[in-house]
Design a protein around this motif. Structure first.
Motif, PDB file in Angstrom:
ATOM      1  N   GLU A   1      -2.664  -2.541   6.099  1.00 55.35           N
ATOM      2  CA  GLU A   1      -1.485  -2.535   6.954  1.00 55.35           C
ATOM      3  C   GLU A   1      -0.437  -3.545   6.527  1.00 55.35           C
ATOM      4  O   GLU A   1       0.743  -3.261   6.497  1.00 55.35           O
ATOM      5  N   ASN A   2      -0.877  -4.784   6.227  1.00 54.81           N
ATOM      6  CA  ASN A   2       0.090  -5.817   5.868  1.00 54.81           C
ATOM      7  C   ASN A   2      -0.162  -6.359   4.472  1.00 54.81           C
ATOM      8  O   ASN A   2       0.059  -7.530   4.204  1.00 54.81           O
TER       9      ASN A   2
ATOM     10  N   GLY B   1      -7.812   0.740   4.636  1.00 50.21           N
ATOM     11  CA  GLY B   1      -6.428   1.090   4.360  1.00 50.21           C
ATOM     12  C   GLY B   1      -6.312   2.516   3.845  1.00 50.21           C
ATOM     13  O   GLY B   1      -7.262   3.296   3.932  1.00 50.21           O
TER      14      GLY B   1
END
Length: 825
Positions: free
Chosen positions: A366-367, A383
């Motif tokens: 996500e990040n 992911g």
RNA sequence: GCGGCAGUGGCGGAAUUGGCAGACGCGCUAGAUUCAGGAUCUAGUGGGAGCAAUCUCGUGGAGGUUCAAGUCCUCUCUGCCGCACCA
């Protein structure tokens, strides 16, 4: 004044009585429920230590308790009698291992008997006796017959000090489990048991063992080390070779930027041949060879490797990637070759950074950054797949499945499971063990010794070399034999079996210890097996307990046993410490059980060791604690002998309605103790709290002594129960006092007492009254008061009224029979 | 690094289901007995304040949930055990 507590004569008297009357002898009895209580049998080192005392004291409480509860209890003892110390003694002192072992057994049996444990000594076994090891050899033959025993040349662990190979399980931090010498690697031809065939069942069936400590199950699970993934092959560019790799992350296969072979990988030499890197590769392989196992596997050490000059093709995208060799890839695990995905594996990442290898991100969290230059460590989280062609957008889990499916469809690879568990190496180059029943014939090759020729006897007349080398190799009349098939001159196997083989089935042998034809009979194991309660040290969590499970499953498969797991419940006792450290000769903090028993008696030793700590926890030895236990037994002795004559004639009253308050209290405490001790033994194995409950009953009896008006019937009830409850812990003194108070049958033959729920009904109970959660007052209320009545009584209490004056009562909580909480503002 | 277990008086430990923290034992203190020591018996014993009734703090630490937390939640420290380049 009565006689003083003379533990010496009492203990000797009852041990003799039990033995002469064969009180602990058992046979199969289908009319009665069975209970198999087993403690791990000891190695006959010649000296009983406190760990043994603790182990057997725990087992004896359980066995005696279950017997009094009406079970037909099997409680045997024997000797794990093969092993190196006997041979070392032979080398050092010139005593034959058989003599050394037998002398030690004699000595330890006497010591054990002085503890007063309820063993059926008629079932005693010793694994070094031909009538036992005959069947250890039989086990080998059965495994061989079923293709579960094989001989193979392999890289094995060699202990230069013990002069023998070791199983993987016996290597601790790269050192020998026994003598802590650094283990060497050797190429040898050795016998193995195919325990890996049972890896999945050994793992799955842990679920079926709710009676085992979670800790042991986790340790076994980690040891088996199942990992799921896939195996696929990569072509070597410009050569007719493929390299198989195993990975648990097929979803990252598009992120492969290089691959790595273990330095020992058979293809290493081939793929670099003639390349400019060849010399460098050879140097590296040589260098790794001389690094010890400890250094090689230490996580601290920086990974090292060299490029081989060859390339491999990623079958998923056709990319050409360099093939390296590196010390962080192990030949023993998987295929000895890996695909390297530095973006998503920390080890690959470290290696890539060190050698400037490219890094390619194929899983987008996500990040997380998309640009590999911004990556400071490998991303191993969840992911979506990126840079992975048609698989883009899949999650890690979806991607794993999709890639495996694709590989299977295109015949690149397939789903695969890998285990960390290795096959069990059972050959030992030693004398004092069960000879492996195999004969090598030039024509017929490897020939198992026919069953009817068992046992293959250890020759007695042997000489021990100071080097530690097994004398069997040099005894012609042992190794020179004839082939059972063709009769031609042949050579016997001179290696013996790992002693763990002997201990993998001894619990079955106890069921029919004297049978000459079979290791055990099915009728007896069907009755006794599985062991209901097994007790021993945590140090066997993996080795012995896993091997025994493996044997049991195998014996089940060949229809010898009806159970698939040998031990239903397992209790792992803690260590006995002195001054915070394990007792050991080198530390000089050993307390000898023999001394303690001589000074205080077995009952005191047992009582202290069971009282000092719950069984699973480590126990700190305390001389003063022992004295405390001794004092308690003396007080019990004095009180009971004082009352003995008086209560002989007394009758335990059938009803207790008319008792005065103090007598009622004693009656209550008697039944309360029965309830508490029973559940503490039965449900929790908390012997320390069971003993404290017995002490409380004693204290109640002791203070009752000062009553002017005594009801001797209730005293008799209390004393009888005190002795019954204490008897599994301290059997000798209880037998003696049981007899002194007028009983003529052994206390061991009494039924375990049952509490009377009516005796536990109290007229009045104490309720704690809290104001805003803090106890301010205790009130007595009739036991049958309703919550509402309790609420009213507490509000009317003078002190409570005073404390709540002028305050607003927000809420009142009544916990039935326990407390009232008045919340004020 | 990963996994597990544990941390409660001077000490070993108890509190089993969120409901009176410290059961039981050791040690210690005082007294009785004893020529003395030991043994035994009686009473007391978490810290702090107070003559006392009593108040107050207290289960490794910091927060939180709750009428109520040793026990549940979050973070954290310490010790022990197992595994440890396992792809």
């Amino acid at each position: 004044m009565g006689k003083k507590y003379d533990f010496k004569s009492i203990e000797a008297k009852w041990q003799k009585y039990w033995e002469e009357n064969k009180l602990f002898k058992v046979d199969e009895n289908p009319q009665k429920p069975k209970y198999y209580c087993l403690e791990m049998f000891p190695y006959p080192s010649g000296n009983l230590h406190m760990g043994h005392v603790r182990n057997y004291a725990i087992g004896d409480v359980i066995a005696r308790f279950k017997h009094m509860k009406g079970f037909n209890v099997l409680h045997p003892m024997g000797w794990d009698a093969f092993g190196l110390p006997a041979e070392n003694a032979a080398i050092k002192h010139g005593i034959h291992p058989a003599k050394w072992t037998n002398d030690n057994i004699e000595k330890m049996r006497t010591q054990l008997k002085s503890m007063g444990i309820s063993y059926d000594w008629d079932r005693e076994i010793a694994t070094c006796k031909p009538d036992y090891y005959k069947f250890t050899q039989w086990m080998f033959l059965k495994l061989y017959e079923n293709n579960l025993a094989y001989k193979e040349k392999a890289t094995v662990n060699w202990c230069p000090s013990c002069q023998t190979v070791l199983a993987n399980e016996q290597v601790i931090n790269g050192a020998c489990e026994r003598c802590e010498t650094t283990v060497e690697k050797k190429q040898l031809e050795q016998w193995f048991f195919k325990i890996t065939n049972y890896a999945q069942r050994l793992l799955d069936d842990l679920e079926k063992l709710p009676g085992w400590p979670e800790k042991v199950k986790i340790m076994q699970k980690n040891w088996i080390g199942r990992s799921e993934g896939c195996e696929f092959s990569m072509h070597v560019d410009g050569a007719d070779e493929t390299i198989n790799v195993f990975t648990t992350r097929p979803d990252t296969v598009f992120g492969v930027t290089y691959m790595v072979l273990a330095p020992e990988h058979p293809l290493v030499e081939k793929i670099c041949r003639g390349k400019p890197q060849e010399a460098q590769v050879k140097d590296f392989v040589n260098k790794v060879k001389y690094i010890s196992e400890i250094d090689r596997t230490s996580a601290e050490i920086e990974k090292e490797g060299v490029f081989t000059g060859a390339h491999a093709i990623n079958p998923m995208n056709g990319e050409k990637v360099p093939i390296w060799i590196a010390d962080y890839v192990l030949m023993e695990y998987g295929t000895g070759a890996i695909m390297a995905v530095p973006a998503h594996d920390q080890r690959d990442f470290d290696f890539a950074k060190k050698y400037n290898l490219p890094i390619k991100i194929v899983i987008q969290g996500e990040n997380t950054p998309l640009d590999a230059d911004n990556l400071t460590e490998a991303y191993t989280g969840d992911g979506k797949m990126v840079n992975s062609g048609e698989f883009n957008g899949l999650t890690v889990e979806e991607g794993k499945k999709a890639i495996i499916k694709y590989m299977e469809k295109n015949r690149i690879g397939k789903g695969a499971v890998n285990y960390r568990l290795r096959d069990w190496l059972i050959s030992r180059q030693r004398y004092w063990g069960a000879p492996i029943p195999i004969i090598y014939c030039e024509d017929c090759k490897t020939v198992p010794v026919p069953e009817e020729d068992l046992p293959v006897l250890l020759p007695e007349d042997v000489e021990f070399k100071p080097s530690g080398e097994s004398p069997l190799k040099y005894i012609e009349k042992f190794y020179k034999t004839s082939c059972p098939i063709c009769g031609k001159e042949a050579r016997r196997e001179t290696d013996t079996m790992d002693t763990f083989v002997c201990s993998s089935w001894y619990f079955d042998r106890y069921c029919s210890p004297h049978n000459d034809d079979m290791p055990f009979t099915k009728e007896t194991t069907d009755y006794w097996m599985p062991v209901d309660q097994y007790i021993g040290g945590i140090e066997h969590a993996i080795l012995h307990l896993m091997y025994a499970r493996f044997f049991t499953k195998f014996l089940y498969d060949i229809d010898m046993l009806s159970c698939e797991e040998p031990f239903t419940n397992l209790l792992t006792q803690g260590m006995v410490l002195k001054d915070g450290a394990k007792m050991s000769k080198s530390k000089g903090n050993v307390v000898s059980p023999e001394e303690i028993i001589k000074t205080y008696g077995a009952d005191t030793a047992r009582l202290f060791i069971l009282f000092a700590s719950p069984p699973e926890r480590d126990l700190e030895w305390s001389e003063q604690g022992v004295e405390g236990a001794y004092r308690f037994l003396n007080r019990v002795w004095r009180l009971v002998t004082e009352y003995a004559e008086k209560i002989k004639a007394a009758k335990v009253p059938p009803g207790f309605e008319e008792l005065n308050q103090a007598t009622k209290e004693l009656h209550f405490k008697t039944h309360f103790a029965i309830k508490k001790v029973t559940s503490d033994i039965e449900e929790r194995f908390n012997f320390n709290t069971a003993i404290s409950a017995i002490m409380e009953l004693f204290n109640a009896l002791n203070s009752y002594k000062d009553q002017s008006e005594q009801d001797l019937g209730v005293v008799k009830e209390a004393i009888n129960n005190l002795l019954l409850l204490l008897s599994p812990f301290c059997p000798h003194i209880c037998e003696e006092l049981w007899q002194i108070t007028g009983n003529n049958k052994s206390i061991y033959l009494q039924p375990w007492p049952r509490y009377n729920p009516e005796a536990l009904v109290q007229d009045e109970i104490e309720i704690a009254v809290q104001i805003s959660g803090k106890v301010k007052e205790r009130i007595k209320v009739p036991a049958n008061s309703s919550d509402e009545q309790i609420r009213q009584i507490s509000l009317q209490n003078v002190k409570i009224q005073d404390l709540t004056k002028g305050k607003k009562i927000v809420k009142i909580i009544v916990v039935p029979q326990k407390l009232v909480n008045i919340v004020v503002k």
